[in-house]
Motif scaffolding. Structure first.
Motif, mmCIF file in Angstrom:
data_model
loop_
_atom_site.group_PDB
_atom_site.id
_atom_site.type_symbol
_atom_site.label_atom_id
_atom_site.label_comp_id
_atom_site.label_asym_id
_atom_site.label_seq_id
_atom_site.Cartn_x
_atom_site.Cartn_y
_atom_site.Cartn_z
ATOM 1 N N PHE A 69 0.802 -1.223 0.000
ATOM 2 C CA PHE A 69 0.000 0.000 0.000
ATOM 3 C C PHE A 69 0.837 1.277 0.000
ATOM 4 C CE2 PHE A 69 -3.029 -3.083 1.843
ATOM 5 C CZ PHE A 69 -3.997 -2.982 0.863
ATOM 6 N N ARG A 70 2.160 1.125 0.197
ATOM 7 C CA ARG A 70 3.092 2.258 0.234
ATOM 8 C C ARG A 70 2.696 3.283 1.297
ATOM 9 N NH1 ARG A 70 4.555 4.278 -5.607
ATOM 10 N NH2 ARG A 70 6.210 5.192 -4.391
ATOM 11 N N PHE A 71 2.124 2.786 2.386
ATOM 12 C CA PHE A 71 1.719 3.650 3.486
ATOM 13 C C PHE A 71 2.037 2.971 4.801
ATOM 14 C CE2 PHE A 71 -1.273 5.130 6.684
ATOM 15 C CZ PHE A 71 -1.083 6.486 6.597
ATOM 16 N N CYS A 72 2.723 3.693 5.681
ATOM 17 C CA CYS A 72 3.051 3.183 7.005
ATOM 18 C C CYS A 72 2.389 4.079 8.050
ATOM 19 C CB CYS A 72 4.564 3.164 7.197
ATOM 20 S SG CYS A 72 5.069 2.587 8.834
ATOM 21 N N PRO A 73 1.474 3.548 8.853
ATOM 22 C CA PRO A 73 0.822 4.369 9.873
ATOM 23 C C PRO A 73 1.805 4.948 10.894
ATOM 24 C CG PRO A 73 -0.365 2.313 9.567
ATOM 25 C CD PRO A 73 0.905 2.202 8.789
ATOM 26 N N ALA A 74 2.864 4.224 11.213
ATOM 27 C CA ALA A 74 3.857 4.740 12.163
ATOM 28 C C ALA A 74 4.588 5.946 11.574
ATOM 29 C CB ALA A 74 4.849 3.653 12.545
ATOM 30 N N TYR A 75 4.906 5.895 10.283
ATOM 31 C CA TYR A 75 5.526 7.041 9.624
ATOM 32 C C TYR A 75 4.581 8.240 9.666
ATOM 33 C CZ TYR A 75 9.459 4.499 7.462
ATOM 34 O OH TYR A 75 10.601 3.795 7.223
ATOM 35 N N ALA A 76 3.305 8.005 9.392
ATOM 36 C CA ALA A 76 2.325 9.094 9.395
ATOM 37 C C ALA A 76 2.165 9.685 10.796
ATOM 38 C CB ALA A 76 0.985 8.593 8.876
ATOM 39 N N LEU A 77 2.230 8.841 11.795
ATOM 40 C CA LEU A 77 2.077 9.296 13.182
ATOM 41 C C LEU A 77 3.170 10.292 13.567
ATOM 42 C CD1 LEU A 77 0.516 8.876 15.867
ATOM 43 C CD2 LEU A 77 2.152 7.086 16.401
ATOM 44 N N PHE A 78 4.383 10.034 13.102
ATOM 45 C CA PHE A 78 5.508 10.909 13.438
ATOM 46 C C PHE A 78 5.847 11.905 12.331
ATOM 47 C CE2 PHE A 78 6.243 7.093 16.061
ATOM 48 C CZ PHE A 78 6.201 7.705 17.302
ATOM 49 N N GLY A 79 5.051 11.935 11.262
ATOM 50 C CA GLY A 79 5.275 12.880 10.181
ATOM 51 C C GLY A 79 6.516 12.590 9.363
ATOM 52 N N PHE A 80 6.868 11.314 9.245
ATOM 53 C CA PHE A 80 8.069 10.899 8.539
ATOM 54 C C PHE A 80 7.684 10.337 7.176
ATOM 55 C CE2 PHE A 80 11.474 7.754 7.739
ATOM 56 C CZ PHE A 80 12.554 8.609 7.794
ATOM 57 N N SER A 81 8.529 10.506 6.180
ATOM 58 C CA SER A 81 8.270 9.967 4.861
ATOM 59 C C SER A 81 9.587 9.689 4.149
ATOM 60 C CB SER A 81 7.445 10.949 4.036
ATOM 61 O OG SER A 81 7.269 10.465 2.724
ATOM 62 N N THR A 82 9.655 8.582 3.430
ATOM 63 C CA THR A 82 10.810 8.280 2.598
ATOM 64 C C THR A 82 10.465 8.440 1.125
ATOM 65 O OG1 THR A 82 10.265 5.925 2.591
ATOM 66 C CG2 THR A 82 11.815 6.687 4.271
ATOM 67 N N GLU A 83 9.251 8.850 0.836
ATOM 68 C CA GLU A 83 8.798 9.064 -0.542
ATOM 69 C C GLU A 83 9.391 10.362 -1.077
ATOM 70 O OE1 GLU A 83 6.758 8.642 -4.129
ATOM 71 O OE2 GLU A 83 6.963 7.184 -2.510
ATOM 72 N N LYS A 84 10.027 10.264 -2.225
ATOM 73 C CA LYS A 84 10.597 11.438 -2.874
ATOM 74 C C LYS A 84 9.621 11.906 -3.944
ATOM 75 C CE LYS A 84 14.801 11.034 -1.077
ATOM 76 N NZ LYS A 84 14.939 11.386 0.252
ATOM 77 N N THR A 85 8.854 12.914 -3.647
ATOM 78 C CA THR A 85 7.915 13.449 -4.629
ATOM 79 C C THR A 85 8.503 14.705 -5.231
ATOM 80 O OG1 THR A 85 6.767 14.673 -2.905
ATOM 81 C CG2 THR A 85 5.890 12.519 -3.471
#
Length: 72
Positions: free
Chosen positions: A50-66
């Motif tokens: 799904f390319r979505f991690c709830p833990a990343y979203a919780l802490f405002g972190f992203s490894t996606e390069k847009t």
């Protein structure tokens, strides 16, 4: 906290690592590890899919390069 499932927060390398590790953990269940290890592998595989991690979203972190296109 922004749990918008439509915004991807997992990049390509992160996705590949999660998928490979998830498959390895699931296969490990068939070779004698505990079923919880397989469950962790399934979660890693699902987050890679799904390319979505709830833990990343919780802490405002992203490894996606847009990349934002330049508009003139």
């Amino acid at each position: 906290m922004n749990l918008d499932f439509t915004k991807h927060n997992i990049g390509t390398i992160d996705r590949l690592v999660r998928a490979v590790l998830g498959v390895m953990l699931i296969v490990g269940v068939f070779f004698g590890t505990h079923w919880i290890v397989g469950l962790i592998g399934a979660v890693l595989l699902a987050t890679a899919w799904f390319r979505f991690c709830p833990a990343y979203a919780l802490f405002g972190f992203s490894t996606e390069k847009t990349e934002v296109p330049l508009v003139k």
